[in-house]
Design an enzyme around this catalytic site. Structure first.
Site, PDB file in Angstrom:
ATOM      1  N   TYR A  26      -1.361  30.523 -11.572  1.00  0.00           N
ATOM      2  CA  TYR A  26      -0.801  29.265 -11.059  1.00  0.00           C
ATOM      3  C   TYR A  26       0.684  29.164 -11.388  1.00  0.00           C
ATOM      4  CZ  TYR A  26       0.496  24.404 -10.782  1.00  0.00           C
ATOM      5  OH  TYR A  26       1.172  23.243 -10.495  1.00  0.00           O
ATOM      6  N   PRO A  79      11.418  20.193 -13.518  1.00  0.00           N
ATOM      7  CA  PRO A  79      10.044  19.679 -13.583  1.00  0.00           C
ATOM      8  C   PRO A  79       9.040  20.805 -13.405  1.00  0.00           C
ATOM      9  CG  PRO A  79      11.047  19.138 -11.466  1.00  0.00           C
ATOM     10  CD  PRO A  79      12.128  19.714 -12.312  1.00  0.00           C
ATOM     11  N   THR A  80       8.121  20.923 -14.347  1.00  0.00           N
ATOM     12  CA  THR A  80       7.017  21.881 -14.242  1.00  0.00           C
ATOM     13  C   THR A  80       5.727  21.137 -14.557  1.00  0.00           C
ATOM     14  OG1 THR A  80       7.486  22.586 -16.521  1.00  0.00           O
ATOM     15  CG2 THR A  80       8.335  23.960 -14.757  1.00  0.00           C
ATOM     16  N   SER A 108       7.637  15.973 -14.642  1.00  0.00           N
ATOM     17  CA  SER A 108       6.966  16.089 -13.356  1.00  0.00           C
ATOM     18  C   SER A 108       6.067  14.884 -13.088  1.00  0.00           C
ATOM     19  CB  SER A 108       6.116  17.365 -13.332  1.00  0.00           C
ATOM     20  OG  SER A 108       5.319  17.436 -12.173  1.00  0.00           O
ATOM     21  N   TYR A 130       6.913  12.926  -6.574  1.00  0.00           N
ATOM     22  CA  TYR A 130       6.150  13.179  -5.367  1.00  0.00           C
ATOM     23  C   TYR A 130       5.645  11.830  -4.868  1.00  0.00           C
ATOM     24  CZ  TYR A 130       5.682  18.224  -6.325  1.00  0.00           C
ATOM     25  OH  TYR A 130       5.921  19.555  -6.540  1.00  0.00           O
ATOM     26  N   THR A 156      11.620  15.116  -4.880  1.00  0.00           N
ATOM     27  CA  THR A 156      11.335  16.424  -4.309  1.00  0.00           C
ATOM     28  C   THR A 156      11.103  16.282  -2.813  1.00  0.00           C
ATOM     29  OG1 THR A 156      10.424  17.308  -6.364  1.00  0.00           O
ATOM     30  CG2 THR A 156       9.735  18.372  -4.319  1.00  0.00           C
ATOM     31  N   LYS A 231      15.899  16.978  -4.483  1.00  0.00           N
ATOM     32  CA  LYS A 231      15.591  18.363  -4.857  1.00  0.00           C
ATOM     33  C   LYS A 231      14.903  19.087  -3.702  1.00  0.00           C
ATOM     34  CE  LYS A 231      12.996  20.985  -8.368  1.00  0.00           C
ATOM     35  NZ  LYS A 231      11.926  21.579  -7.532  1.00  0.00           N
ATOM     36  N   HIS A 255      11.897  25.492  -4.609  1.00  0.00           N
ATOM     37  CA  HIS A 255      10.654  25.204  -5.322  1.00  0.00           C
ATOM     38  C   HIS A 255      10.147  26.444  -6.064  1.00  0.00           C
ATOM     39  CE1 HIS A 255       7.853  21.608  -5.122  1.00  0.00           C
ATOM     40  NE2 HIS A 255       7.184  22.424  -5.918  1.00  0.00           N
ATOM     41  N   ASP A 286      18.473  25.650  -9.084  1.00  0.00           N
ATOM     42  CA  ASP A 286      17.444  26.361  -9.845  1.00  0.00           C
ATOM     43  C   ASP A 286      16.934  27.536  -9.028  1.00  0.00           C
ATOM     44  OD1 ASP A 286      15.369  25.471  -8.075  1.00  0.00           O
ATOM     45  OD2 ASP A 286      15.033  23.684  -9.277  1.00  0.00           O
TER      46      ASP A 286
END
Length: 358
Positions: A26, A79-80, A108, A130, A156, A231, A255, A286
């Site tokens: 993942y 963000p992760t 995130s 989101y 995002t 983003k 992404h 990024d």
């Protein structure tokens, strides 16, 4: 811990050895054939450095100011999602580590730890957004960010649906049952349900809103009362439209290669987007940053700051907060070395003539 960790690639190797295959897949996966994922990294090798010599580099200053926030470094935590899959302390450890290094961190939307739980751990927290189709859920999160002292919203824009990550489908990825999503307590999003394929697909239908347009930037600003960074931007004209709709900055991102495969590498787009938006607007980039020289190249081409994502997870899995601090230490030491060896005493002296595409 081992003294053989001398760069981020050492941590990546340990991560893949120590974490379950489904979770490693993942975090590691890119969309479809993972071409963009691969190119994000490889493009840095096509940019060469032209160092300036015989400058007094006895004192190096890496500090920057963005969004009226003074930071000790141009290195930010991207963000992760679901960081407790990497370490039980999850986003708590990342927030503490980044605070100790004077770094901003972006939490995130689909974090395991909530806005409230991390809010007092770092003075420079951003919140990645989101959109839930249930707009009330989104409003609640945005209002909390202001209430709990966050400094900006990272909207995002490149996820009207989830890009297909074939590794996750093959592995039937599912967030471990003992974990939940901290920002969705009491909603249908708190847990993933069981599906025949990747459980992330549930979010395609319920979390991502395909109706959003540039005008939503003003709505986010109105509800949150905070600056908004957009983003996922790769096109200069899209960057301009974001700013026309009152965005406070642009994050050049694909992404991490996880959405649209064969999308352009982010480093390629820094200079054209900078030319489009002018010298004053905030640009962050990024994608594939693993070396201090990578940071230097991004800044030389026009970025104000950079973000790292996957390396944070490698550090978390290695040793929690101390592991994330190790990631920051390694990268910043390399970055300072690259500044010294190119004759740059501060961020302002990192100029376009330091780099060329081979």
């Amino acid at each position: 811990m081992s003294n053989k960790i001398i760069n981020l690639f050492d941590l990546e190797k340990l991560f893949e050895e120590n974490i379950p295959t489904t979770i490693a897949g993942y975090y590691k996966s890119g969309a479809r054939d993972e071409i963009t994922l691969k190119n994000n990294r490889e493009i840095f090798n096509s940019v060469e450095i032209l160092p300036k010599l015989l400058r007094d580099v006895s004192n190096i200053d890496t500090s920057i100011s963005i969004l009226n926030q003074d930071l000790e470094t141009p290195l930010l935590l991207a963000p992760t999602a679901m960081q407790q899959m990497a370490h039980p302390d999850g986003e708590i450890a990342s927030a503490k580590a980044s605070q100790n290094y004077g770094c901003a961190m972006t939490l995130s939307t689909i974090s395991n730890k909530s806005i409230e739980e991390v809010s007092n751990l770092n003075n420079n927290l951003f919140f990645q957004l989101y959109f839930a189709k249930d707009r009330k859920i989104t409003e609640t999160m945005l209002k909390k960010t202001k209430q709990y002292g966050f400094k900006a919203i990272v909207f995002t824009a490149d996820a009207p649906k989830l890009g297909t990550r074939e590794r996750d489908e093959r592995n039937k990825f599912k967030m471990p049952d003992h974990l939940s999503l901290g920002n969705f307590k009491g909603t249908i999003f708190e847990k993933f349900d069981d599906r025949d394929e990747s459980a992330m697909n549930m979010h395609n239908e319920l979390l991502f809103d395909k109706t959003l347009t540039f005008e939503i930037i003003n709505w986010i600003k109105d509800i949150s009362g905070l600056p908004v960074l957009v983003k996922g931007i790769l096109r200069p004209d899209d960057a301009a439209k974001c700013l026309e709709n009152n965005a406070d900055g642009i994050i050049i991102s694909n992404h991490g290669g996880r959405q649209l495969d064969t999308a352009v590498s982010t480093l390629k787009q820094v200079e054209p987007i900078r030319k489009e938006v002018g010298p004053e607007n905030l640009l962050i980039v990024d994608g594939g940053i693993r070396r201090g020289t990578d940071i230097l190249k991004c800044l030389a081409l026009g970025a104000n700051a950079v973000q790292i994502g996957r390396p944070v997870l490698w550090g978390l899995n290695y040793d929690g907060q101390s592991g994330v601090e190790l990631v920051l230490k390694l990268l910043l030491n390399e970055f300072i070395e690259s500044m010294i060896l190119t004759g740059c005493r501060n961020i302002e002296e990192i100029s376009r003539d330091l780099v060329q595409f081979s």
